[in-house]
Design a protein around this motif. Structure first.
Motif, PDB file in Angstrom:
ATOM      1  N   VAL A 300       0.828  -1.218   0.000  1.00 50.08           N
ATOM      2  CA  VAL A 300       0.000   0.000   0.000  1.00 50.08           C
ATOM      3  C   VAL A 300       0.861   1.267   0.000  1.00 50.08           C
ATOM      4  O   VAL A 300       0.675   2.135  -0.860  1.00 50.08           O
ATOM      5  N   PRO A 301       1.835   1.409   0.937  1.00 56.28           N
ATOM      6  CA  PRO A 301       2.670   2.613   0.885  1.00 56.28           C
ATOM      7  C   PRO A 301       3.499   2.722  -0.382  1.00 56.28           C
ATOM      8  O   PRO A 301       3.765   3.820  -0.863  1.00 56.28           O
ATOM      9  N   ARG A 302       3.907   1.570  -0.959  1.00 58.65           N
ATOM     10  CA  ARG A 302       4.678   1.618  -2.210  1.00 58.65           C
ATOM     11  C   ARG A 302       3.812   2.162  -3.342  1.00 58.65           C
ATOM     12  O   ARG A 302       4.250   3.020  -4.107  1.00 58.65           O
ATOM     13  N   LEU A 303       2.577   1.675  -3.435  1.00 51.35           N
ATOM     14  CA  LEU A 303       1.667   2.186  -4.457  1.00 51.35           C
ATOM     15  C   LEU A 303       1.349   3.661  -4.237  1.00 51.35           C
ATOM     16  O   LEU A 303       1.224   4.441  -5.179  1.00 51.35           O
ATOM     17  N   PHE A 304       1.234   4.028  -2.968  1.00 53.33           N
ATOM     18  CA  PHE A 304       0.891   5.403  -2.602  1.00 53.33           C
ATOM     19  C   PHE A 304       1.961   6.384  -3.066  1.00 53.33           C
ATOM     20  O   PHE A 304       1.670   7.554  -3.341  1.00 53.33           O
ATOM     21  N   LYS A 305       3.210   5.900  -3.194  1.00 50.50           N
ATOM     22  CA  LYS A 305       4.298   6.764  -3.641  1.00 50.50           C
ATOM     23  C   LYS A 305       4.637   6.564  -5.117  1.00 50.50           C
ATOM     24  O   LYS A 305       4.885   7.532  -5.837  1.00 50.50           O
ATOM     25  N   VAL A 306       4.644   5.306  -5.579  1.00 48.12           N
ATOM     26  CA  VAL A 306       5.059   5.022  -6.947  1.00 48.12           C
ATOM     27  C   VAL A 306       4.068   5.576  -7.965  1.00 48.12           C
ATOM     28  O   VAL A 306       4.477   6.169  -8.975  1.00 48.12           O
ATOM     29  N   ALA A 307       2.772   5.388  -7.729  1.00 44.10           N
ATOM     30  CA  ALA A 307       1.762   5.840  -8.695  1.00 44.10           C
ATOM     31  C   ALA A 307       1.848   7.343  -8.970  1.00 44.10           C
ATOM     32  O   ALA A 307       1.971   7.750 -10.129  1.00 44.10           O
ATOM     33  N   PRO A 308       1.801   8.200  -7.934  1.00 45.39           N
ATOM     34  CA  PRO A 308       1.923   9.638  -8.226  1.00 45.39           C
ATOM     35  C   PRO A 308       3.300  10.026  -8.759  1.00 45.39           C
ATOM     36  O   PRO A 308       3.411  10.931  -9.587  1.00 45.39           O
ATOM     37  N   ALA A 309       4.355   9.345  -8.293  1.00 48.11           N
ATOM     38  CA  ALA A 309       5.703   9.666  -8.773  1.00 48.11           C
ATOM     39  C   ALA A 309       5.821   9.397 -10.273  1.00 48.11           C
ATOM     40  O   ALA A 309       6.335  10.235 -11.023  1.00 48.11           O
ATOM     41  N   CYS A 310       5.338   8.236 -10.708  1.00 45.91           N
ATOM     42  CA  CYS A 310       5.371   7.899 -12.135  1.00 45.91           C
ATOM     43  C   CYS A 310       4.501   8.849 -12.947  1.00 45.91           C
ATOM     44  O   CYS A 310       4.872   9.268 -14.048  1.00 45.91           O
ATOM     45  N   ALA A 311       3.341   9.179 -12.404  1.00 48.09           N
ATOM     46  CA  ALA A 311       2.409  10.068 -13.102  1.00 48.09           C
ATOM     47  C   ALA A 311       3.004  11.459 -13.277  1.00 48.09           C
ATOM     48  O   ALA A 311       2.963  12.038 -14.375  1.00 48.09           O
ATOM     49  N   ILE A 312       3.561  12.001 -12.200  1.00 48.32           N
ATOM     50  CA  ILE A 312       4.136  13.358 -12.255  1.00 48.32           C
ATOM     51  C   ILE A 312       5.356  13.387 -13.169  1.00 48.32           C
ATOM     52  O   ILE A 312       5.511  14.292 -13.989  1.00 48.32           O
ATOM     53  N   MET A 313       6.217  12.374 -13.057  1.00 47.95           N
ATOM     54  CA  MET A 313       7.451  12.339 -13.836  1.00 47.95           C
ATOM     55  C   MET A 313       7.156  12.272 -15.331  1.00 47.95           C
ATOM     56  O   MET A 313       7.684  13.073 -16.118  1.00 47.95           O
ATOM     57  N   ILE A 314       6.319  11.337 -15.755  1.00 48.39           N
ATOM     58  CA  ILE A 314       6.100  11.144 -17.193  1.00 48.39           C
ATOM     59  C   ILE A 314       5.288  12.279 -17.800  1.00 48.39           C
ATOM     60  O   ILE A 314       5.540  12.695 -18.937  1.00 48.39           O
ATOM     61  N   SER A 315       4.311  12.821 -17.061  1.00 49.72           N
ATOM     62  CA  SER A 315       3.506  13.919 -17.603  1.00 49.72           C
ATOM     63  C   SER A 315       4.359  15.182 -17.742  1.00 49.72           C
ATOM     64  O   SER A 315       4.238  15.921 -18.725  1.00 49.72           O
ATOM     65  N   THR A 316       5.253  15.409 -16.768  1.00 50.94           N
ATOM     66  CA  THR A 316       6.171  16.549 -16.848  1.00 50.94           C
ATOM     67  C   THR A 316       7.142  16.369 -18.009  1.00 50.94           C
ATOM     68  O   THR A 316       7.438  17.312 -18.750  1.00 50.94           O
ATOM     69  N   TYR A 317       7.617  15.149 -18.172  1.00 47.96           N
ATOM     70  CA  TYR A 317       8.558  14.837 -19.248  1.00 47.96           C
ATOM     71  C   TYR A 317       7.909  15.034 -20.618  1.00 47.96           C
ATOM     72  O   TYR A 317       8.508  15.633 -21.518  1.00 47.96           O
ATOM     73  N   GLU A 318       6.706  14.516 -20.788  1.00 54.80           N
ATOM     74  CA  GLU A 318       5.997  14.654 -22.060  1.00 54.80           C
ATOM     75  C   GLU A 318       5.688  16.120 -22.360  1.00 54.80           C
ATOM     76  O   GLU A 318       5.823  16.577 -23.506  1.00 54.80           O
ATOM     77  N   TYR A 319       5.290  16.862 -21.345  1.00 53.81           N
ATOM     78  CA  TYR A 319       5.003  18.283 -21.525  1.00 53.81           C
ATOM     79  C   TYR A 319       6.269  19.036 -21.941  1.00 53.81           C
ATOM     80  O   TYR A 319       6.248  19.884 -22.841  1.00 53.81           O
ATOM     81  N   GLY A 320       7.381  18.714 -21.286  1.00 59.16           N
ATOM     82  CA  GLY A 320       8.653  19.359 -21.605  1.00 59.16           C
ATOM     83  C   GLY A 320       9.107  19.048 -23.021  1.00 59.16           C
ATOM     84  O   GLY A 320       9.623  19.923 -23.737  1.00 59.16           O
ATOM     85  N   LYS A 321       8.919  17.800 -23.458  1.00 62.66           N
ATOM     86  CA  LYS A 321       9.301  17.430 -24.823  1.00 62.66           C
ATOM     87  C   LYS A 321       8.456  18.194 -25.840  1.00 62.66           C
ATOM     88  O   LYS A 321       8.984  18.659 -26.860  1.00 62.66           O
TER      89      LYS A 321
END
Length: 335
Positions: A300-321
């Motif tokens: 549960v704590p792993r999902l609580f951190k990994v899901a938003p981390a992956c979401a924020i990272m990739i959306s920021t990356y795609e926006y930057g590209k």
């Protein structure tokens, strides 16, 4: 992004975008782990030589406790009733900056790791598309696995050195002497100790993540009739694919944590090396002691951190590209 060569972004721009994504992700996720560690230290105080894992949203780091009387940020003598109570009390008693304690040293490792991983993924994807075809489903798996393998291999010795510096507070001359002595007695491969368990977790995670991300992104773009992934599409696809990868690879994450913390505790407390410390031996030990459920501890704590981390990272990356792609397009259109 457009397929036109004029609109493509450079490797430097890709690295800049990935680093920006790493910083933004860490800023959002770090407070969650600071609170978790403080709650953990409250219920089970860290003794000298005890290790714990610090996760900044992108990668984890091993911290070694210096001594029982340490006034370090993870041992502040404040009683917390829960997560929300800890959040409020930390801000009230220590200031809001304390929620980002330990961020600078972890960013030192996260930035090169993220830059290597994301930049290599895009570069490898382009090469594989020209050879296997644009729509080949194996491309995300191959590119994701190879890019992660490269980043883990490059950063692994740096992580070992960083942990040693952080614990022993060695000046650079003494650190060089310490590392040289270690290499002389144990060989160069000693700098990559713990590499195998990291690879066993991170390569499957990356392969599963990128495969599902590209798949979800295509499906959602087709559903809404968009040529380019919007911020929402990238965010949602990143969260979903990150969650799936986190659940599937959790047993290897548990084993990696056990191996790395045990390694540093043995070195710190001068405990002789024990036999049967391989990944599979640790896994069998966990199953024997806690059953299969032990391999999925902390899901549960792993999902609580990994899901938003992956979401924020990739959306920021795609926006930057997209930003740099449009910028390059406008620059090239100028007379």
């Amino acid at each position: 992004m457009s397929d036109s060569n004029l609109d493509k972004i450079t490797i430097i721009q890709q690295a800049i975008v990935s680093c920006c994504g790493a910083i933004i992700t860490s800023l959002f996720v770090t407070p969650l782990d600071v609170i978790k560690i403080r709650l953990q230290a409250q219920s089970n105080p860290f003794s000298k030589g005890k290790c714990f894992v610090y996760y900044n949203g992108l990668m984890d780091h091993i911290y070694v406790c210096e001594n029982r009387d340490s006034k370090a940020w993870y041992k502040k003598p404040v009683y917390f009733k829960g997560t929300l109570d800890a959040f409020v009390k930390i801000i009230q008693t220590e200031g809001i900056k304390s929620l980002w304690s330990g961020l600078p040293p972890t960013l030192i490792m996260a930035l090169p790791t993220t830059a290597i991983c994301f930049t290599c993924y895009d570069q490898l994807s382009e090469v594989l598309k020209s050879r296997l075809g644009k729509d080949d489903e194996h491309i995300p798996v191959l590119a994701g696995s190879l890019s992660r393998f490269g980043s883990v291999t490059v950063v692994s010795p740096l992580e070992l050195i960083r942990t040693r510096m952080q614990y022993r507070k060695l000046p650079y001359k003494q650190l060089y002497a310490c590392i040289s002595s270690k290499v002389a007695t144990e060989g160069w491969f000693s700098l990559w100790r713990g590499w195998s368990s990291t690879v066993l977790r991170d390569i499957p995670f990356s392969a599963i993540y990128w495969y599902n991300y590209e798949r979800f992104k295509r499906m959602m773009c087709k559903e809404v009739g968009a040529r380019e992934p919007t911020f929402f599409i990238a965010f949602t696809s990143g969260a979903a694919s990150g969650s799936i990868a986190a659940v599937v690879t959790l047993p290897f994450d548990v084993v990696k944590t056990h191996r790395q913390t045990a390694l540093w505790e043995r070195e710190t407390l001068k405990i002789p090396q024990r036999d049967c410390t391989s990944t599979w031996a640790v896994m069998r030990k966990i199953v024997t002691k806690n059953g299969i459920a032990g391999l999925f501890a902390g899901i549960v704590p792993r999902l609580f951190k990994v899901a938003p981390a992956c979401a924020i990272m990739i959306s920021t990356y795609e926006y930057g590209k997209s930003f740099f792609s449009n910028l390059n397009g406008k620059m090239n259109q100028r007379p």
